[in-house]
Enzyme design. Sequence first.
Site, PDB file in Angstrom:
ATOM      1  N   SER A 267       0.834  -1.190   0.000  1.00  0.00           N
ATOM      2  CA  SER A 267       0.000   0.000   0.000  1.00  0.00           C
ATOM      3  C   SER A 267       0.873   1.247   0.000  1.00  0.00           C
ATOM      4  O   SER A 267       2.045   1.199   0.333  1.00  0.00           O
ATOM      5  CB  SER A 267      -0.898   0.020   1.237  1.00  0.00           C
ATOM      6  OG  SER A 267      -0.156   0.441   2.368  1.00  0.00           O
ATOM      7  N   LYS A 268       0.271   2.337  -0.390  1.00  0.00           N
ATOM      8  CA  LYS A 268       1.022   3.592  -0.506  1.00  0.00           C
ATOM      9  C   LYS A 268       1.690   3.977   0.808  1.00  0.00           C
ATOM     10  O   LYS A 268       2.697   4.662   0.828  1.00  0.00           O
ATOM     11  CB  LYS A 268       0.083   4.718  -0.948  1.00  0.00           C
ATOM     12  CG  LYS A 268      -0.299   4.597  -2.401  1.00  0.00           C
ATOM     13  CD  LYS A 268      -1.796   4.708  -2.597  1.00  0.00           C
ATOM     14  CE  LYS A 268      -2.282   3.652  -3.573  1.00  0.00           C
ATOM     15  NZ  LYS A 268      -3.594   3.123  -3.377  1.00  0.00           N
ATOM     16  N   ARG A 269       1.078   3.518   1.878  1.00  0.00           N
ATOM     17  CA  ARG A 269       1.577   3.831   3.201  1.00  0.00           C
ATOM     18  C   ARG A 269       3.052   3.474   3.370  1.00  0.00           C
ATOM     19  O   ARG A 269       3.814   4.171   4.012  1.00  0.00           O
ATOM     20  CB  ARG A 269       0.770   3.033   4.220  1.00  0.00           C
ATOM     21  CG  ARG A 269       0.391   3.766   5.454  1.00  0.00           C
ATOM     22  CD  ARG A 269      -0.551   2.908   6.279  1.00  0.00           C
ATOM     23  NE  ARG A 269      -1.948   3.054   5.843  1.00  0.00           N
ATOM     24  CZ  ARG A 269      -2.713   4.087   6.173  1.00  0.00           C
ATOM     25  NH1 ARG A 269      -2.223   5.038   6.930  1.00  0.00           N
ATOM     26  NH2 ARG A 269      -3.946   4.169   5.758  1.00  0.00           N
ATOM     27  N   THR A 270       3.446   2.343   2.820  1.00  0.00           N
ATOM     28  CA  THR A 270       4.793   1.839   3.074  1.00  0.00           C
ATOM     29  C   THR A 270       5.779   2.093   1.947  1.00  0.00           C
ATOM     30  O   THR A 270       6.838   1.493   1.909  1.00  0.00           O
ATOM     31  CB  THR A 270       4.745   0.327   3.361  1.00  0.00           C
ATOM     32  OG1 THR A 270       3.999  -0.311   2.321  1.00  0.00           O
ATOM     33  CG2 THR A 270       4.081   0.055   4.683  1.00  0.00           C
TER      34      THR A 270
END
Length: 501
Positions: A267-270
């Site tokens: 995910s974009k988070r990581t």
Amino acid sequence: MTAGQGRASGPRGDAPPSEQTPLSGPVRLRFAPSPTGYLHVGGARTAIYNDLLRQSLGGAFVLRIEDTDRVRSDEAMTRQIEEALRWSGVAWDEGPFLQSERLPRHVAAAERLLAADRAYYCFCTTEQLDPLRREAEQQGRTFRYPRTCAHLPAGEVARRRAAGEPAAVRFRMPDAPVSWHDLVRGEVEFPAEALDDFVLLRSDGTPTYHLSVVVDDVEMRIDLVLRGEDHVSNTPKHIRLFEALDASLPRFGHLPLILGPDKRRLSKRTGATSVEEFRAQGILPEAFYNFLALLGWSPGDGRELMSRDELIAAFSLDRVSNAAAVFDPEKLLWMNGQYLWKLPLPDLLARVKPFAEAAGLGAHVDTPLFAAAVGLQQLRARTLVELAEQLQPYFTSELAYDEAASRKYLGTAGLPALLGELAARWAALDEWKKERLEESLRALATERGVKAAALIHPVRMALSATTAGPPLFDLVAALGREETAQRLERYRRSLAALSAQ
RNA sequence: GCCCCCAUCGUCUAGCCCGGUCAGGACGCUGCCCUUUCAAGGCGGUAACACGGGUUCGAAUCCCGUUGGGGGUACCA
């Protein structure tokens, strides 16, 4: 389940017996992303594996944009995907086809199924079904549509439809297990209880994903479907649909997913997740392709750095892992470096150019100094972005010296004077060549009884404001007589000021 | 919950199908060499068969279970 596997009440016999025969070409395969923004690395890898197969086996790669049910099929998004694929080095032969433009054909197929009684109108609403779903879950059962509308009298159906009552169209799922030989995971079987009378046409008349893919795959004569693992549980539905449509079955292969560093779905988070982002980071497409090809597959002989051609020659689905793989950006960076360092200078120049422009070096991009600088920094950067950043000091004289380092250099007695002397000698050189520059500096060091290094390090600071970098005399030679003189003088003053404090 | 799948160093993986080499390679980290610095390069090091039961003379390899993880469970795609 006692029916025993195989044979069954499937209308046209069952899925073909597990074909163990190795894949041979030519194949018609497809990549069918949905235009939900950017091309994801998972999607990119699926595309790459399809590309590998298409290239090694011959046949055709069909690009189809799965834009059904999109609020509006954004043409920009489609272009975005095409661009990302092109950049990645994935070559398609047909398309892109927009699924949204094929809706009438999907609807027509649903009508054929209706006419053949392989599908039926369903008047149940989501509100009616939801409580049943929850109830099933509470009881630990798999929810299946109770087939309330499966056997309504024709007259009633006609009357309710004529009255304008909204109705979805459901597929009459044969009551038998479905199995297939998956090209990457082997035999897969779903019990009949896990199969549902799924919706083909929503009550607003639009086709669902399942109907659209199958109809398109049939009409595009796709014979190999290679997609992500998230589609495994859709495959039984699709197989039954192919059969009901009197179409021959494609072979299926499902690729394990790509996970983020947290072992969860990427995910974009990581970190970066889209092809666009990697491109913007200065990742080289050939490194990206190579890296992704190796995420979930290996040639088995230890090779890692492989060109597309080598990958094509070595690739086979039976060596694809069936466990999810964690995406490791560090290793991508390493691999990118491997490619970057081997690039011929003219090629590298063309590739850094846009990045240098973005870094504000547009005015210098065609100068000899630019080329020299790129050559000197090539081995010191892992991405085009890093490289562009490292070019900066070559074109700015307003360098911000490292004060701590400078103080250390001042341990050499009379350093400012020494630098002045060096500048004078260099200015007097007939030939601005690294060999002459080096001789001159070493001679001065010997005469004044200091180590060459005691001069070399401050000079590096003077010229580049950093303690690390390419071999000093290459740097001096590249910078040129004038620029070198100015920078030495500026640093000499800065040092003098510092020692006076 | 239910269905399906997966499980070797921190990470990517080889080995597993056809049980029997110090469990091999790569990234990362790290030591040394090279060297005016930083890289690159060379030579080393670190670190894994998830757990528990079987089967077997012998199991990373075969079987069962547990645990952990993932996917699916829509009139999303």
